[in-house]
Design a protein around this motif. Structure first.
Motif, PDB file in Angstrom:
ATOM      1  N   LEU A  54       0.827  -1.208   0.000  1.00 26.54           N
ATOM      2  CA  LEU A  54       0.000   0.000   0.000  1.00 26.54           C
ATOM      3  C   LEU A  54       0.860   1.256   0.000  1.00 26.54           C
ATOM      4  O   LEU A  54       0.567   2.225  -0.705  1.00 26.54           O
ATOM      5  CB  LEU A  54      -0.929  -0.033   1.230  1.00 26.54           C
ATOM      6  CG  LEU A  54      -1.849   1.168   1.400  1.00 26.54           C
ATOM      7  CD1 LEU A  54      -2.802   1.319   0.221  1.00 26.54           C
ATOM      8  CD2 LEU A  54      -2.642   1.050   2.705  1.00 26.54           C
ATOM      9  N   GLU A  55       1.955   1.240   0.762  1.00 18.63           N
ATOM     10  CA  GLU A  55       2.766   2.466   0.867  1.00 18.63           C
ATOM     11  C   GLU A  55       3.486   2.803  -0.435  1.00 18.63           C
ATOM     12  O   GLU A  55       3.793   3.965  -0.684  1.00 18.63           O
ATOM     13  CB  GLU A  55       3.751   2.385   2.033  1.00 18.63           C
ATOM     14  CG  GLU A  55       4.694   1.217   1.947  1.00 18.63           C
ATOM     15  CD  GLU A  55       5.693   1.173   3.114  1.00 18.63           C
ATOM     16  OE1 GLU A  55       5.746   2.133   3.904  1.00 18.63           O
ATOM     17  OE2 GLU A  55       6.419   0.169   3.209  1.00 18.63           O
ATOM     18  N   THR A  58       0.571   4.526  -2.502  1.00 19.75           N
ATOM     19  CA  THR A  58       0.181   5.851  -2.017  1.00 19.75           C
ATOM     20  C   THR A  58       1.310   6.869  -2.194  1.00 19.75           C
ATOM     21  O   THR A  58       1.070   8.069  -2.091  1.00 19.75           O
ATOM     22  CB  THR A  58      -0.253   5.811  -0.536  1.00 19.75           C
ATOM     23  OG1 THR A  58       0.755   5.161   0.217  1.00 19.75           O
ATOM     24  CG2 THR A  58      -1.569   5.066  -0.377  1.00 19.75           C
ATOM     25  N   GLU A  64      -6.245   7.124  -1.903  1.00 19.40           N
ATOM     26  CA  GLU A  64      -6.170   5.850  -1.192  1.00 19.40           C
ATOM     27  C   GLU A  64      -7.552   5.270  -0.903  1.00 19.40           C
ATOM     28  O   GLU A  64      -7.736   4.046  -0.928  1.00 19.40           O
ATOM     29  CB  GLU A  64      -5.389   6.030   0.119  1.00 19.40           C
ATOM     30  CG  GLU A  64      -5.219   4.722   0.870  1.00 19.40           C
ATOM     31  CD  GLU A  64      -4.510   4.867   2.210  1.00 19.40           C
ATOM     32  OE1 GLU A  64      -3.722   5.813   2.387  1.00 19.40           O
ATOM     33  OE2 GLU A  64      -4.766   4.016   3.085  1.00 19.40           O
ATOM     34  N   MET A  67      -8.868   2.654  -3.272  1.00 20.44           N
ATOM     35  CA  MET A  67      -8.136   1.408  -3.553  1.00 20.44           C
ATOM     36  C   MET A  67      -8.777   0.203  -2.869  1.00 20.44           C
ATOM     37  O   MET A  67      -9.383   0.328  -1.809  1.00 20.44           O
ATOM     38  CB  MET A  67      -6.683   1.536  -3.066  1.00 20.44           C
ATOM     39  CG  MET A  67      -5.887   2.588  -3.803  1.00 20.44           C
ATOM     40  SD  MET A  67      -4.163   2.590  -3.216  1.00 20.44           S
ATOM     41  CE  MET A  67      -3.658   4.239  -3.752  1.00 20.44           C
ATOM     42  N   LYS A  69      -7.973  -2.586  -0.623  1.00 24.70           N
ATOM     43  CA  LYS A  69      -6.886  -2.810   0.328  1.00 24.70           C
ATOM     44  C   LYS A  69      -7.134  -4.095   1.111  1.00 24.70           C
ATOM     45  O   LYS A  69      -8.272  -4.444   1.388  1.00 24.70           O
ATOM     46  CB  LYS A  69      -6.792  -1.632   1.296  1.00 24.70           C
ATOM     47  CG  LYS A  69      -6.330  -0.355   0.630  1.00 24.70           C
ATOM     48  CD  LYS A  69      -6.284   0.803   1.594  1.00 24.70           C
ATOM     49  CE  LYS A  69      -7.663   1.412   1.767  1.00 24.70           C
ATOM     50  NZ  LYS A  69      -7.622   2.687   2.533  1.00 24.70           N
TER      51      LYS A  69
END
Lengths: 391, 391
Positions: A54-55, A58, A64, A67, A69
């Motif tokens: 994720l990082e 982003t 975000e 998304m 996740k």
């Protein structure tokens, strides 16, 4: 089991799409046309994983909340990629730094975003695009813009246009107006949404005597002949540098012979949060939303430890296919077939015949059992194929 | 930011893969070879979404714990597809029931599973496969098996073999042995894992005087000449029906001329939980695990309300590419390029030349700025390209 439950059980989630026979083949053909075009322009295909940390995602993409996740078994936060520019920036910065610059990369990939499917937006959609990394020269930007035109042309679209703006115009304008930071953000959002009523209200509050000039700039559209007009309307070093850059890009575009496809639209801004220079969008008159988008991004690579200018675009395959469908509604997606039927005892000859036809490149459907000629005729007819019957 | 954190930030999750220039091109070329082959055999491409409702996927696939699962904004349970057979069964049962049977479909798709990446398994991998739906005849099964051979041949593999078993052999055997249900499951797992020590222990406990015959059957390997031997070893109606089916399939395979690639391996079972008849796996001597797997499945379509026999296979693109790489280590992935460099003032001629070379189909990289000849020579050399310089 209730009826509602049964129905849900057989469905696909909203915003998802099944591609039926014919549709999928059109998509493959389009992808290969684009892959061949990008290759011949010296771009090289890369593929990144659908799932990333994720990082990482982003670092580039500013939405975000859209998304998909989730966590892996080890508890690490993952997400499905919402675009390809950020993953390719990561890939280039980690694996391709030693290659001669500029890098020219292309991709064909599915991306994911939980947009409202009621607006006709897919939650999984497919993009074809390029990224030129390591140069921000006018020649580099013009090359990518010219390639965007060639890509839409190669897709078989008869009518399309590209609108091009520049983030520097907006930034030069707010500098010239001396807007306070909160007003800049407000104005950016109104311009991005093309909400000219809101734009005018904001300018009424902050722009004073410069209001009319600002409104004129944000509505300025046309060929390179509008650039001198822009310089007259709003002075300032930043604006002059932007105009010089646009002049240079347009002189290269003339060399590519694609100037006529491109309209300057100085109110154009794009939302992804990483563009810093030229931005552009492609439109088909058949659709009310862009079929292609791109631009220059100066800082994204730096977030992965390798500061490099870059420029790229992506086109939406679903959108281009829909525009093509509306331009030429009856285009067939599939080639003709030959249907090979056979009477009992003729199995081996039928197999041999099918193998021969396939070697000749004919799409050949072989019956899976001996059948009467009338049955074979019906089978061939329903598949809109030509019958060969071994009686 | 700590060093460890920085590194994680630039990485991809375990089991994921970046395909660099050259690698991605090899994959595309392989996919197109397979798409062309499947088309010419009368199979039609379909595409299903990467994300489905969890309950759709668990209707077919029995390993929910491996799946990447998450919720959408409305709280519905979704997952990334762990295989393509289940989604295609759903698609066929909901959208293609009116088409003439049998349906012949193919796909090229990424699938996802949280397998242990330490075993060299990808967590996202790419499959090419076919499904023939609506017939379970010997001719239908043989067609799919023959197409599996043709697919591996088309990939360019020089050496490969297919092993074929039949779920009916195992079921006939446990019937003949009169095994209690718990022992059946235990034996199935041991056979599936090819753990013959465990198989022998289980047979010691339950099989009595039939143990040796049972062990012989589970180890029986060879061409169709082993089928009479199977009938001698274990009688029973179920076994006889299975032998008759295998005999029929093999008589069709002879017609296709692919018998020599296929070895009967009566101890072969596959794990996915939906196979009911013939099962098969493809192997390259270069790799220690299957590069292709498939079989007949009788009940999966019924779970989507449309009971139909079916047969299919999938090959693993990463695995086939790895086998090819080991067979021919120096095969290049990319075509040669032409590098067009130019002196100041020659921009437009350089663009015109690049456009001309591209029209001739030459992969052409155009410099993004005027440069000296020595610089252009170095650029061309580093890209292993041919230089054209406009001085």
């Amino acid at each position: 089991m209730s009826n509602g439950k049964e129905r849900a059980y057989f469905q696909i989630p909203p915003g998802m799409k099944d591609w039926l026979p014919g549709e999928a083949e059109k998509k493959r053909r389009l992808e290969n046309v684009l892959a061949d075009l990008f290759s011949v322009w010296g771009y090289r295909e890369v593929i990144t994983p659908a799932i990333e940390y994720l990082e990482v995602l982003t670092a580039g993409h500013n939405q975000e909340e859209m998304m998909y996740k989730f966590f892996d078994h080890q508890g690490r936060a993952l997400a499905l990629r919402p675009d390809m520019t950020t993953p390719i920036a990561r890939l280039a910065a980690t694996r391709l730094k030693q290659e001669p610059l500029p890098l020219r990369l292309f991709y064909l990939a599915g991306v994911f975003g939980q947009e409202d499917p009621q607006k006709g937006r897919q939650r999984e959609y497919h993009q074809a695009g390029v990224e030129l990394i390591g140069s921000g020269s006018g020649a580099a930007v013009a090359e990518v813009l010219a390639l965007a035109v060639e890509a839409l042309r190669a897709c078989g679209l008869k009518e399309f246009t590209l609108s091009a703006g520049h983030v520097g115009v907006f930034n030069g304008l707010v500098d010239w107006l001396g807007l306070p930071p909160e007003a800049r953000q407000e104005l950016r959002e109104a311009v991005q949404a093309r909400n000219f009523v809101a734009v005018e209200l904001i300018l009424n509050r902050y722009a004073g005597s410069q209001k009319e000039a600002a409104l004129t700039i944000l509505r300025l559209r046309g060929g390179r002949e509008i650039l001198p007009r822009l310089k007259e309307l709003a002075a300032g070093e930043a604006m002059e540098a932007t105009v010089a850059e646009l002049e240079e890009i347009f002189s290269f575009l003339a060399g590519y012979g694609v100037e006529d496809y491109i309209t300057l639209d100085l109110g154009l801004l794009r939302g992804l949060g990483y563009y810093t220079g030229l931005v552009f969008e492609g439109f088909s008159p058949a659709l009310g939303y862009p079929i292609l988008g791109g631009g220059s991004y100066g800082h994204l690579l730096g977030r992965f430890g390798w500061p490099q200018p870059a420029v790229g675009f992506a086109l939406g395959l679903e959108r281009v296919l829909l525009a093509l469908e509306r331009e030429q509604p009856r285009r067939s997606g599939e080639g003709k077939i030959v249907y090979v039927g056979y009477a009992p005892g003729r199995e081996k000859e039928a197999i041999a015949l099918a193998l021969r036809l396939r070697e000749e490149g004919k799409r050949t459907v072989l019956a899976v059992a001996a059948e009467e000629k009338a049955v074979a005729e019906e089978q061939a007819r329903r598949r809109r194929g030509e019958l060969v019957y071994l009686g």
